[in-house]
Design an enzyme around this catalytic site. Structure first.
Site, short mmCIF file in Angstrom:
data_model
loop_
_atom_site.label_atom_id
_atom_site.label_comp_id
_atom_site.label_asym_id
_atom_site.label_seq_id
_atom_site.Cartn_x
_atom_site.Cartn_y
_atom_site.Cartn_z
N LYS A 1 119.58 25.66 -66.46
CA LYS A 1 120.06 24.35 -66.00
C LYS A 1 118.89 23.36 -65.93
CE LYS A 1 119.62 25.93 -61.20
NZ LYS A 1 120.37 26.53 -60.08
N ARG B 1 127.33 25.90 -49.14
CA ARG B 1 127.21 24.87 -50.18
C ARG B 1 128.55 24.77 -50.90
NH1 ARG B 1 122.36 25.14 -54.59
NH2 ARG B 1 123.45 27.03 -55.24
N HIS C 1 125.77 33.34 -53.56
CA HIS C 1 124.40 32.82 -53.70
C HIS C 1 123.71 32.89 -52.35
CE1 HIS C 1 121.25 30.74 -55.82
NE2 HIS C 1 121.24 29.73 -54.96
N ARG D 1 120.64 36.71 -61.81
CA ARG D 1 120.61 35.35 -62.36
C ARG D 1 119.23 34.76 -62.09
NH1 ARG D 1 125.28 34.85 -58.68
NH2 ARG D 1 123.94 33.49 -57.42
N TYR E 1 97.37 -0.46 -58.03
CA TYR E 1 98.15 -1.32 -57.13
C TYR E 1 97.70 -1.16 -55.68
CZ TYR E 1 101.53 -1.98 -60.91
OH TYR E 1 102.14 -2.30 -62.10
N CYS F 1 100.82 4.95 -60.95
CA CYS F 1 101.76 3.94 -61.43
C CYS F 1 102.92 4.62 -62.13
CB CYS F 1 101.06 2.99 -62.40
SG CYS F 1 99.50 2.32 -61.79
N MET F 2 103.87 3.82 -62.62
CA MET F 2 105.03 4.42 -63.29
C MET F 2 104.62 5.18 -64.55
SD MET F 2 108.53 2.64 -64.70
CE MET F 2 109.06 2.01 -63.12
N ASP F 3 103.66 4.62 -65.30
CA ASP F 3 103.34 5.18 -66.62
C ASP F 3 101.88 5.57 -66.79
OD1 ASP F 3 105.98 4.07 -67.33
OD2 ASP F 3 104.90 2.17 -67.22
C1 LIG Z 1 119.84 27.78 -59.80
C2 LIG Z 1 120.62 28.98 -59.48
C3 LIG Z 1 120.09 30.25 -59.73
C4 LIG Z 1 118.66 30.48 -60.17
O1 LIG Z 1 117.82 30.40 -59.05
P1 LIG Z 1 116.25 30.69 -59.15
O2 LIG Z 1 115.78 30.69 -57.74
O3 LIG Z 1 115.67 29.58 -59.94
O4 LIG Z 1 116.11 32.00 -59.83
C5 LIG Z 1 120.92 31.34 -59.53
N1 LIG Z 1 122.18 31.19 -59.07
C6 LIG Z 1 122.70 29.97 -58.80
C7 LIG Z 1 124.09 29.87 -58.30
C8 LIG Z 1 121.93 28.84 -58.96
O5 LIG Z 1 122.44 27.64 -58.67
#
Ligand SMILES: *Cc1c(COP(=O)(O)O)cnc(C)c1O
Length: 372
Positions: free
Chosen positions: A38, A136, A165, A221, A265, A312-314
């Site tokens: 992601k 969540r 999770h 995961r 700045y 700065c931004m860039d």
């Molecule tokens: C982002 C995410 C992960 C991965 O988490 P890490 O700590 O980066 O390994 C796993 N499961 C869910 C539901 C997540 O949102």
């Protein structure tokens, strides 16, 4: 037409492959491995990272948004792609057309997905997401069996897996982690009592994969650890990870400034003696958070140079230490190694008051990426 911007993110895909193998080495044979790509692969580029992870033995990919999944499909990725949360019901046709497996947390979405599946004469796979304490998203653990039984009767749906999770997997010996695990296993048991097969059971993010083998279930995961970044200090001694990201720029301008002259700045930094200032062509729009102003270093010519004045931004400026010669075009390392010196993304994240996850994502915003 192309040119080389003088600021870039370098991604070592061999490091990604090594990290996948190291993480898989901590799970029992047969445990599935989801590579979480992601947020454009945590800023590393979702597609090259996905390909590298799959080549190294990852079984599936995890993403946050429907767009991320569709982009990977359209680039030719054929592996299973899962959404880690439930998308809007308006996305059901896109999901089915691209063979994306969503997480389900509401009856409304399950109904929409089921109707779209039934209209095509197929059973659409989904994973049930159970909330065991992070609060969540997810069906509350105590209601998961009822929810699963209710949507089990919807046409056009097929429960392929069940997930939760953790909120505190990065803290060894944490009581809340134990409680979440207990709520999850009870919910699974009650689902089985109702005659519902939870399918592929999964819960472990990177810290749980590294620190909690009892939470691996059928699939892990992994996100952050895939990129060679540690999810917490407590995982350093547990596994060898290879950081995949370096951040490199070239000096665009070098000048001498006199005593008392200010830089950037607000002129928040002033030279206490005549000195040399070098300018680098990246800024907060490239992930160098402004909060790092006057609070970071870069490596040039193997020497540590203090960043001075506001970012700065860039662009931002650094002071060249006495005795070091810097020319326009010289390479500066913000993250990575140069000579005997190195700077970790973690160092920068700590100075910015954030975590390596956020720093990595931020560096992926505008800079070109180079793969090796
Ligand atoms: C982002 C995410 C992960 C991965 O988490 P890490 O700590 O980066 O390994 C796993 N499961 C869910 C539901 C997540 O949102």
């Amino acid at each position: 037409m192309s040119y080389e911007r003088w600021a870039r993110v370098e991604v070592d895909l061999e490091a990604v492959r090594r990290n996948v193998r190291a993480l898989k080495g901590r799970t029992e044979p047969g445990t599935l491995f989801m590579a979480v790509v992601k947020a454009d692969g945590y800023g590393h580029g979702a597609l090259p990272v996905a390909r590298a992870a799959l080549a190294a033995g990852a079984d599936r990919l995890g993403v946050a948004t429907v767009d991320e999944a569709v982009t990977l499909r359209e680039a030719g990725i054929t592996a299973t792609i899962q959404l880690l949360s439930e998308p809007p019901a308006s996305a059901v046709d896109l999901i089915i057309e691209h063979g994306v497996v969503p997480a389900v947390t509401t009856r409304a979405f399950a109904g929409a997905l089921g109707r779209a599946g039934a209209a095509r004469g197929i059973d659409t796979p989904y994973h049930l997401k159970i909330d065991t304490g992070m609060n969540r998203i997810g069906v509350p653990a105590g209601e998961a069996h009822e929810f699963a039984a209710a949507i089990d009767s919807f046409p056009g749906l097929q429960l392929e897996g069940t997930m939760t999770h953790f909120a505190t997997a990065d803290v060894p010996g944490d009581w809340d982690f134990e409680m979440q695990l207990e709520r999850f296993t009870s919910a699974l048991a009650r689902m089985r009592d109702e005659g519902i097969d939870p399918g592929i059971v999964h819960a472990a993010n990177s810290p749980a994969t590294i620190l909690h083998p009892e939470a691996h279930f059928d699939m892990v995961r992994c996100g952050i650890a895939l990129y060679g970044l540690h999810p917490s200090r407590d995982t350093y001694g547990e596994i060898e990870l290879a950081p995949a990201m370096s951040v490199i720029a070239r000096v665009t301008f070098v000048k001498k400034v006199g005593m008392g002259e200010g830089v950037s700045y607000g002129l928040t930094w002033r030279a206490v003696a005549p000195t040399t200032i070098a300018t680098l062509p990246l800024g907060y729009a490239d992930g160098v958070h402004r909060v790092l102003s006057n609070n970071m270093e870069v490596l040039i010519g193997g020497a540590r140079c203090a960043q001075v004045g506001r970012v700065c931004m860039d662009q931002f400026m650094v002071e060249v230490p006495r005795g070091v010669t810097v020319d326009e075009g010289d390479e500066a390392v913000l993250v990575g190694a140069q000579g005997a010196e190195s700077i970790l993304l973690d160092d920068l994240a700590e100075r910015a008051g954030t975590i390596n996850y956020e720093m990595a994502c931020a560096f992926g915003m505008r800079m070109p990426r180079v793969y090796r």
